[in-house]
Design a protein around this motif. Sequence first.
Motif, PDB file in Angstrom:
ATOM      1  N   LYS A  31       1.095  -1.077  -0.143  1.00  0.00           N
ATOM      2  CA  LYS A  31       0.285  -0.154   0.368  1.00  0.00           C
ATOM      3  C   LYS A  31       0.882   1.764   0.139  1.00  0.00           C
ATOM      4  O   LYS A  31       0.382   2.392  -0.363  1.00  0.00           O
ATOM      5  N   MET A  32       2.536   1.423   0.369  1.00  0.00           N
ATOM      6  CA  MET A  32       2.983   2.294   0.500  1.00  0.00           C
ATOM      7  C   MET A  32       3.242   2.740  -0.423  1.00  0.00           C
ATOM      8  O   MET A  32       3.544   3.926  -1.008  1.00  0.00           O
ATOM      9  N   ARG A  33       3.823   1.002  -1.279  1.00  0.00           N
ATOM     10  CA  ARG A  33       4.248   1.940  -2.881  1.00  0.00           C
ATOM     11  C   ARG A  33       3.509   2.239  -3.803  1.00  0.00           C
ATOM     12  O   ARG A  33       3.838   3.399  -4.454  1.00  0.00           O
ATOM     13  N   THR A  34       1.952   2.004  -3.551  1.00  0.00           N
ATOM     14  CA  THR A  34       1.122   2.356  -4.624  1.00  0.00           C
ATOM     15  C   THR A  34       0.713   3.557  -4.030  1.00  0.00           C
ATOM     16  O   THR A  34       0.645   4.677  -5.137  1.00  0.00           O
ATOM     17  N   ALA A  35       0.378   3.843  -2.923  1.00  0.00           N
ATOM     18  CA  ALA A  35       1.026   5.847  -2.681  1.00  0.00           C
ATOM     19  C   ALA A  35       2.121   6.206  -3.577  1.00  0.00           C
ATOM     20  O   ALA A  35       1.188   7.747  -3.603  1.00  0.00           O
ATOM     21  N   THR A  36       2.879   5.967  -2.990  1.00  0.00           N
ATOM     22  CA  THR A  36       4.367   6.922  -3.595  1.00  0.00           C
ATOM     23  C   THR A  36       4.214   6.759  -4.861  1.00  0.00           C
ATOM     24  O   THR A  36       4.085   7.915  -5.549  1.00  0.00           O
ATOM     25  N   ILE A  48       0.807   6.764  -6.648  1.00  0.00           N
ATOM     26  CA  ILE A  48       0.624   7.757  -6.954  1.00  0.00           C
ATOM     27  C   ILE A  48       1.015   8.746  -7.228  1.00  0.00           C
ATOM     28  O   ILE A  48      -0.062  10.066  -7.536  1.00  0.00           O
ATOM     29  N   VAL A  49       1.259   9.681  -5.512  1.00  0.00           N
ATOM     30  CA  VAL A  49       1.790  10.501  -5.998  1.00  0.00           C
ATOM     31  C   VAL A  49       2.728  11.225  -5.963  1.00  0.00           C
ATOM     32  O   VAL A  49       2.401  12.428  -6.512  1.00  0.00           O
ATOM     33  N   VAL A  50       4.008  10.337  -7.194  1.00  0.00           N
ATOM     34  CA  VAL A  50       4.507  10.824  -7.998  1.00  0.00           C
ATOM     35  C   VAL A  50       4.053  11.328  -9.312  1.00  0.00           C
ATOM     36  O   VAL A  50       4.283  12.001  -9.825  1.00  0.00           O
ATOM     37  N   THR A  51       2.900  10.202  -9.980  1.00  0.00           N
ATOM     38  CA  THR A  51       2.353   9.986 -10.958  1.00  0.00           C
ATOM     39  C   THR A  51       1.550  11.833 -11.091  1.00  0.00           C
ATOM     40  O   THR A  51       1.289  12.348 -11.951  1.00  0.00           O
ATOM     41  N   LEU A  52       1.102  11.713 -10.068  1.00  0.00           N
ATOM     42  CA  LEU A  52      -0.006  13.502  -9.601  1.00  0.00           C
ATOM     43  C   LEU A  52       1.185  14.411  -9.927  1.00  0.00           C
ATOM     44  O   LEU A  52       0.907  15.341 -10.490  1.00  0.00           O
ATOM     45  N   ALA A  53       1.929  14.410  -9.448  1.00  0.00           N
ATOM     46  CA  ALA A  53       2.888  15.519  -8.781  1.00  0.00           C
ATOM     47  C   ALA A  53       3.580  15.713 -11.041  1.00  0.00           C
ATOM     48  O   ALA A  53       3.620  16.592 -10.994  1.00  0.00           O
ATOM     49  N   ALA A  54       3.583  14.552 -10.991  1.00  0.00           N
ATOM     50  CA  ALA A  54       4.488  14.889 -12.812  1.00  0.00           C
ATOM     51  C   ALA A  54       3.258  15.615 -13.503  1.00  0.00           C
ATOM     52  O   ALA A  54       3.216  16.428 -14.554  1.00  0.00           O
TER      53      ALA A  54
END
Length: 144
Positions: free
Chosen positions: A3-8, A10-16
């Motif tokens: 779940k932590m990896r998935t959240a990371t 998602i956050v990186v994708t949204l930032a990009a």
Amino acid sequence: MRKMRTATVIVVTLAAAFILLLSLIVLPQRLAFNGGDSYCFYLGDTSKNCRVVDADRDTAALKRLTLSGVCGESATFSSLDVQSFIESVGGEILFTEEMSDSVNYYCSARLPYSVTLYGKTVNLHVCVKESGVTVASPIIFGGY
């Protein structure tokens, strides 16, 4: 852990995505003129050592970001309402020059670059030809 990896991710994708969206908004605003068919950027500190870098409509904003020492820029339009354009940049025609194949307007306007011509501060040059219109700040360097 998963779940932590998935959240990371998602956050990186949204930032990009946010950075890409911001780039699409900011890049075109770096140009002195919008909507041109082609662009030229002038590099150097005088017209004697001026280097011209060309760009098309699609690559102009990105090319402008990669250049340093820009002392002016121009855009060419296949057609343009010159009076409306000059008004849109807060321009005032200082003097005109008629040649066999063109009419040139030298103006004072709300644009980033300037030169002194005939004792007047010029920062917009508009060249009207049968083939189209070239606008530049401060003036068109090289052939036009």
